[in-house]
Structures are given as structure tokens and as C-alpha cells.
Motif scaffolding. Structure first.
Motif, PDB file in Angstrom:
ATOM      1  N   THR A 154       0.852  -1.188   0.000  1.00  0.00           N
ATOM      2  CA  THR A 154       0.000   0.000   0.000  1.00  0.00           C
ATOM      3  C   THR A 154       0.886   1.235   0.000  1.00  0.00           C
ATOM      4  O   THR A 154       1.969   1.231   0.585  1.00  0.00           O
ATOM      5  N   VAL A 208       4.690   7.108   1.204  1.00  0.00           N
ATOM      6  CA  VAL A 208       5.287   6.063   2.021  1.00  0.00           C
ATOM      7  C   VAL A 208       4.741   4.728   1.574  1.00  0.00           C
ATOM      8  O   VAL A 208       3.528   4.535   1.498  1.00  0.00           O
ATOM      9  N   GLU A 209       5.640   3.781   1.271  1.00  0.00           N
ATOM     10  CA  GLU A 209       5.233   2.433   0.868  1.00  0.00           C
ATOM     11  C   GLU A 209       5.193   1.546   2.113  1.00  0.00           C
ATOM     12  O   GLU A 209       6.117   1.562   2.925  1.00  0.00           O
ATOM     13  N   HIS A 210       4.138   0.760   2.241  1.00  0.00           N
ATOM     14  CA  HIS A 210       3.964  -0.105   3.399  1.00  0.00           C
ATOM     15  C   HIS A 210       3.559  -1.484   2.923  1.00  0.00           C
ATOM     16  O   HIS A 210       2.639  -1.640   2.126  1.00  0.00           O
ATOM     17  N   ALA A 214       1.972  -4.944   4.105  1.00  0.00           N
ATOM     18  CA  ALA A 214       1.151  -5.487   5.187  1.00  0.00           C
ATOM     19  C   ALA A 214       1.364  -6.994   5.283  1.00  0.00           C
ATOM     20  O   ALA A 214       0.580  -7.775   4.767  1.00  0.00           O
TER      21      ALA A 214
END
Length: 47
Positions: A33, A42-44, A46
């Protein structure tokens, strides 16, 4: 000087990805995400 670049390139064999590779990439893209915080992205992941 000889024109060495005039030779036709050798055709590469057709390469197909493994099912595991495609599955890994699809699962990775589903878990990724990107959040926009102010002017920063910001890349996250999960997991």
C-alpha cells in the motif's frame, strides 16, 4: 572498418515465468500500500 552492427541479432528463445514467480508478484502487489503523508509517499507492506 567493417560494419559489425549490420548483422541481424540472434532471436532469444521465448521465456515464460514459473507459476510460483507470478503468484509471488501478485501476492506482493496485493500486500503493498502507498500512503501519502503531506507531500511524501510512504510504501507499506502489510505482512
Amino acid at each position: 572498418m567493417a560494419k559489425l552492427y549490420a548483422k541481424k541479432p540472434v532471436a532469444a528463445p521465448k521465456m515464460n515465468p514459473k507459476k510460483e514467480t507470478v503468484s509471488f508478484l501478485l501476492n506482493y502487489s496485493k500486500a503493498l500500500t502507498v500512503l501519502k503523508v503531506g507531500s511524501i509517499k510512504v510504501e507499506h507492506i502489510a505482512n
